[in-house]
Write a protein that holds these residues in place. Structure first.
Motif, PDB file in Angstrom:
ATOM      1  N   LEU A   1      19.452 -32.030 -33.911  1.00  0.00           N
ATOM      2  CA  LEU A   1      19.199 -30.745 -33.744  1.00  0.00           C
ATOM      3  C   LEU A   1      20.112 -30.037 -32.737  1.00  0.00           C
ATOM      4  CD1 LEU A   1      15.260 -30.479 -33.505  1.00  0.00           C
ATOM      5  CD2 LEU A   1      16.602 -30.488 -35.433  1.00  0.00           C
ATOM      6  N   ARG A   2      20.949 -29.220 -33.541  1.00  0.00           N
ATOM      7  CA  ARG A   2      21.873 -28.611 -32.432  1.00  0.00           C
ATOM      8  C   ARG A   2      21.260 -27.103 -32.123  1.00  0.00           C
ATOM      9  NH1 ARG A   2      26.850 -30.189 -31.754  1.00  0.00           N
ATOM     10  NH2 ARG A   2      27.023 -31.111 -34.096  1.00  0.00           N
TER      11      ARG A   2
ATOM     12  N   GLY B   1      25.451 -32.459 -26.567  1.00  0.00           N
ATOM     13  CA  GLY B   1      24.686 -31.240 -26.463  1.00  0.00           C
ATOM     14  C   GLY B   1      23.721 -31.366 -27.368  1.00  0.00           C
ATOM     15  N   VAL B   2      23.599 -32.365 -28.380  1.00  0.00           N
ATOM     16  CA  VAL B   2      22.595 -32.469 -29.467  1.00  0.00           C
ATOM     17  C   VAL B   2      21.162 -33.172 -28.985  1.00  0.00           C
ATOM     18  CG1 VAL B   2      22.040 -33.471 -31.579  1.00  0.00           C
ATOM     19  CG2 VAL B   2      24.244 -32.056 -31.281  1.00  0.00           C
ATOM     20  N   LEU B   3      20.423 -32.532 -29.517  1.00  0.00           N
ATOM     21  CA  LEU B   3      18.789 -33.087 -29.434  1.00  0.00           C
ATOM     22  C   LEU B   3      18.632 -34.078 -30.421  1.00  0.00           C
ATOM     23  CD1 LEU B   3      16.250 -33.099 -27.682  1.00  0.00           C
ATOM     24  CD2 LEU B   3      15.468 -31.379 -29.326  1.00  0.00           C
ATOM     25  N   LEU B   4      18.423 -35.327 -30.074  1.00  0.00           N
ATOM     26  CA  LEU B   4      18.077 -36.477 -30.877  1.00  0.00           C
ATOM     27  C   LEU B   4      16.608 -36.747 -31.072  1.00  0.00           C
ATOM     28  CD1 LEU B   4      20.898 -38.738 -30.517  1.00  0.00           C
ATOM     29  CD2 LEU B   4      20.894 -37.222 -32.212  1.00  0.00           C
TER      30      LEU B   4
ATOM     31  N   ASP C   1      21.273 -23.324 -29.942  1.00  0.00           N
ATOM     32  CA  ASP C   1      22.075 -22.436 -29.182  1.00  0.00           C
ATOM     33  C   ASP C   1      21.852 -22.378 -27.749  1.00  0.00           C
ATOM     34  OD1 ASP C   1      20.020 -20.563 -29.152  1.00  0.00           O
ATOM     35  OD2 ASP C   1      21.052 -19.326 -30.731  1.00  0.00           O
ATOM     36  N   ASP C   2      22.379 -21.523 -26.936  1.00  0.00           N
ATOM     37  CA  ASP C   2      22.319 -21.359 -25.507  1.00  0.00           C
ATOM     38  C   ASP C   2      20.983 -20.777 -25.272  1.00  0.00           C
ATOM     39  OD1 ASP C   2      24.641 -22.354 -24.931  1.00  0.00           O
ATOM     40  OD2 ASP C   2      25.650 -20.283 -24.557  1.00  0.00           O
ATOM     41  N   ALA C   3      20.132 -20.113 -26.337  1.00  0.00           N
ATOM     42  CA  ALA C   3      19.130 -19.392 -26.095  1.00  0.00           C
ATOM     43  C   ALA C   3      17.879 -20.466 -26.430  1.00  0.00           C
ATOM     44  CB  ALA C   3      19.003 -18.037 -27.065  1.00  0.00           C
ATOM     45  N   GLY C   4      18.293 -21.772 -27.153  1.00  0.00           N
ATOM     46  CA  GLY C   4      17.341 -22.657 -27.599  1.00  0.00           C
ATOM     47  C   GLY C   4      16.850 -22.684 -29.119  1.00  0.00           C
ATOM     48  N   GLN C   5      17.748 -21.810 -29.507  1.00  0.00           N
ATOM     49  CA  GLN C   5      17.337 -21.324 -31.000  1.00  0.00           C
ATOM     50  C   GLN C   5      18.279 -22.426 -32.214  1.00  0.00           C
ATOM     51  OE1 GLN C   5      15.027 -19.350 -32.144  1.00  0.00           O
ATOM     52  NE2 GLN C   5      14.513 -19.257 -29.959  1.00  0.00           N
ATOM     53  N   LEU C   6      17.396 -22.770 -33.196  1.00  0.00           N
ATOM     54  CA  LEU C   6      18.186 -23.967 -33.835  1.00  0.00           C
ATOM     55  C   LEU C   6      19.544 -23.175 -34.689  1.00  0.00           C
ATOM     56  CD1 LEU C   6      17.641 -26.832 -35.291  1.00  0.00           C
ATOM     57  CD2 LEU C   6      16.350 -25.659 -37.099  1.00  0.00           C
ATOM     58  N   VAL C   7      20.528 -24.176 -34.590  1.00  0.00           N
ATOM     59  CA  VAL C   7      21.752 -23.564 -35.471  1.00  0.00           C
ATOM     60  C   VAL C   7      21.968 -24.592 -36.394  1.00  0.00           C
ATOM     61  CG1 VAL C   7      24.241 -23.701 -35.086  1.00  0.00           C
ATOM     62  CG2 VAL C   7      22.792 -22.815 -33.288  1.00  0.00           C
ATOM     63  N   GLU C   8      21.637 -26.070 -36.336  1.00  0.00           N
ATOM     64  CA  GLU C   8      22.092 -27.135 -37.411  1.00  0.00           C
ATOM     65  C   GLU C   8      21.077 -28.000 -37.148  1.00  0.00           C
ATOM     66  OE1 GLU C   8      26.351 -29.169 -38.526  1.00  0.00           O
ATOM     67  OE2 GLU C   8      25.718 -28.710 -36.624  1.00  0.00           O
ATOM     68  N   GLN C   9      20.860 -28.805 -38.127  1.00  0.00           N
ATOM     69  CA  GLN C   9      20.173 -30.106 -38.198  1.00  0.00           C
ATOM     70  C   GLN C   9      20.844 -31.046 -39.310  1.00  0.00           C
ATOM     71  OE1 GLN C   9      16.004 -30.295 -40.155  1.00  0.00           O
ATOM     72  NE2 GLN C   9      16.481 -28.145 -40.993  1.00  0.00           N
TER      73      GLN C   9
ATOM     74  N   PRO D   1      20.936 -22.889 -42.523  1.00  0.00           N
ATOM     75  CA  PRO D   1      21.937 -22.705 -43.533  1.00  0.00           C
ATOM     76  C   PRO D   1      21.998 -23.953 -44.518  1.00  0.00           C
ATOM     77  CG  PRO D   1      23.026 -21.894 -41.615  1.00  0.00           C
ATOM     78  CD  PRO D   1      21.678 -22.498 -41.394  1.00  0.00           C
ATOM     79  N   ASP D   2      21.927 -23.821 -45.659  1.00  0.00           N
ATOM     80  CA  ASP D   2      22.105 -25.057 -46.699  1.00  0.00           C
ATOM     81  C   ASP D   2      21.261 -26.229 -46.445  1.00  0.00           C
ATOM     82  OD1 ASP D   2      24.166 -23.643 -47.978  1.00  0.00           O
ATOM     83  OD2 ASP D   2      25.706 -24.257 -46.451  1.00  0.00           O
ATOM     84  N   GLY D   3      20.093 -26.166 -45.739  1.00  0.00           N
ATOM     85  CA  GLY D   3      19.047 -27.318 -45.637  1.00  0.00           C
ATOM     86  C   GLY D   3      19.595 -27.967 -44.410  1.00  0.00           C
ATOM     87  N   GLY D   4      21.148 -28.014 -44.012  1.00  0.00           N
ATOM     88  CA  GLY D   4      21.429 -28.614 -42.656  1.00  0.00           C
ATOM     89  C   GLY D   4      20.809 -30.250 -42.604  1.00  0.00           C
ATOM     90  N   VAL D   5      20.944 -30.836 -43.828  1.00  0.00           N
ATOM     91  CA  VAL D   5      20.586 -32.410 -43.792  1.00  0.00           C
ATOM     92  C   VAL D   5      21.748 -33.372 -43.680  1.00  0.00           C
ATOM     93  CG1 VAL D   5      18.510 -31.694 -45.127  1.00  0.00           C
ATOM     94  CG2 VAL D   5      20.548 -32.164 -46.245  1.00  0.00           C
ATOM     95  N   ALA D   6      22.769 -33.046 -44.185  1.00  0.00           N
ATOM     96  CA  ALA D   6      24.050 -33.855 -44.107  1.00  0.00           C
ATOM     97  C   ALA D   6      24.732 -33.909 -42.985  1.00  0.00           C
ATOM     98  CB  ALA D   6      24.868 -33.548 -45.338  1.00  0.00           C
TER      99      ALA D   6
END
Length: 413
Positions: A359-360, A344-347, A362-370, A49-54
């Motif tokens: 990269l944040r 919990g964030v992947l850097l 979810d429990d299933a390993g899907q992207l939520v936020e970057q 959502p919204d590009g997730g860049v900030a």
């Protein structure tokens, strides 16, 4: 030849101490806040959502301190249970930074090192039982018998951190290398929670390698850290080809990062892409990650997708950069209550638009936020490796060449 002491970082914003008991309470922090480059449409990933860049609100400010300077293309870093840090350099060399801040170069036989282009002394990791067996592993280019290849070598290091001695030479051999340019050499090594040694390799810029299960190039290997053979439970364990029996997955371009998600055992890999996609993938046994640059003329066609979903069983990426790429490299998960919103964030290390990508999932390993880590955004140049240490701090190697750094990153609060 006895080891020599490397000059430690000095000056008003560079401290040599490593452990919290030794570190000063002040340090230097970057203040860049650049955005992720364009092309935010992740071709094989969940839309953000919204590009997730900030960077989102609520994150703790981070303190960035220099542990060691004067390095040349440091590739990987590991931390022993006693707090000692070990860092390697692509052109050759292992340096230990002791808990009291003393740094010394280890006496290690690297006379056969093949270091050209992207290949040299690369991945480094310590055995899970290091406190008892003093065993570590490198992935490196090696010259032998008039040619070159990439090998995983097992070493032991003495109690005083003065000498590393080869004990399995190699543990895993016959990993192809591009002898002409050193391009796409991989090569990350990390342990899975079950004790298997994971090895991410590059495809050597040879078009047929990623989809060819009879070569170790363009793969993730899963090996027994004692024997170098297939780890128990490998997906191709019954294959007649002994090479294929080592594979966990295939169809990769250049695996430069491996990270295990704490508490789950889930393995994520990071690949450097062409001009259209860098990728983060969730590892699936026997998975085909869809890179097939084998051109009609037998050449290396880099115009193809990083993940060709038309290939049978192709596994979609968790995250991809789109165009332009940012040159992703090493990765690790951050965990611990002190990290606040970073927990919990992947850097992921970034080498083009330099910094750290967060990269944040979810429990299933899907992207939520970057988003990008503000304190490291365009502040220290190319980032090769982030590693969460045994002491809970994040250790980061830069990869600019000539005067690179080993950094320590901690929440400032």
């Amino acid at each position: 030849m006895p080891p020599t002491a490397r000059k430690l970082a000095a000056g008003p914003c560079t401290r040599a101490a490593v452990l919290a008991a030794v570190l000063l309470l002040t340090g230097c922090s970057g203040d860049g806040t650049g955005d992720l480059p364009g092309g935010q449409e992740a071709k094989n990933a969940t839309d953000v959502p919204d590009g997730g860049v900030a960077a989102p609100g609520g994150l703790p400010a981070l303190r960035v301190e220099t542990v060691l300077d004067g390095l040349d293309h440091p590739w990987d870093v590991a931390q022993a249970p006693d707090g000692t840090l070990l860092v390697d350099e692509r052109g050759g060399g292992l340096t230990a930074v002791l808990p009291d801040g003393t740094a010394r170069e280890l006496d290690a036989d690297l006379g056969d090192l093949f270091a050209d282009g992207e290949t040299g002394l690369m991945g480094l990791t310590l055995d899970p039982a290091f406190a008892d067996n003093r065993r570590l592993y490198t992935c490196q280019g090696v010259e032998e018998d008039g040619g070159a290849e990439i090998q995983v070598v097992a070493w032991t290091v003495d109690d005083g951190w003065t000498r590393a001695t080869r004990v399995a030479d190699p543990l895993v051999g016959d990993i192809p290398v591009n002898e002409r340019t050193g391009r796409h050499g991989g090569c990350r090594v990390r342990f899975a929670p079950d004790g298997a040694l994971l090895v991410g390799t590059g495809d050597n810029a040879v078009g047929s390698n990623p989809q060819d299960r009879a070569t170790l190039a363009g793969k993730v290997l899963r090996v027994d850290a004692v024997t170098g053979g297939p780890a128990p439970g490998n997906p191709f364990a019954d294959d007649p080809d002994p090479v294929t029996r080592l594979l966990l997955s295939y169809g990769h371009r250049n695996v430069q990062g491996i990270a295990v998600r704490p508490g789950t055992g889930d393995v994520f890999t990071v690949e450097q892409g062409t001009d259209r996609d860098d990728e983060v993938n969730r590892s699936v046994p026997s998975g085909n990650y869809g890179y097939d640059p084998d051109g009609d003329d037998g050449g290396y066609d880099e115009s193809v997708p990083m993940t060709d979903l038309d290939l049978p069983g192709a596994v979609p990426a968790v995250w991809s950069s789109g165009d332009p790429t940012i040159a992703t490299s090493g990765a690790d998960f951050v965990s611990g209550a002190g990290w606040g919103g970073y927990h919990g964030v992947l850097l992921v290390g970034v080498q083009k638009d330099t910094g750290l990508l967060a990269l944040r999932l979810d429990d299933a390993g899907q992207l939520v936020e970057q988003f990008r880590v503000p304190e490291l955004e365009d502040a220290y140049g190319r980032i090769r490796t982030p590693l969460l240490g045994t002491d809970g701090a994040l250790y980061v190697t830069t990869d600019n060449g000539g005067d690179d750094l080993l950094l320590r990153v901690t929440p400032a609060g």
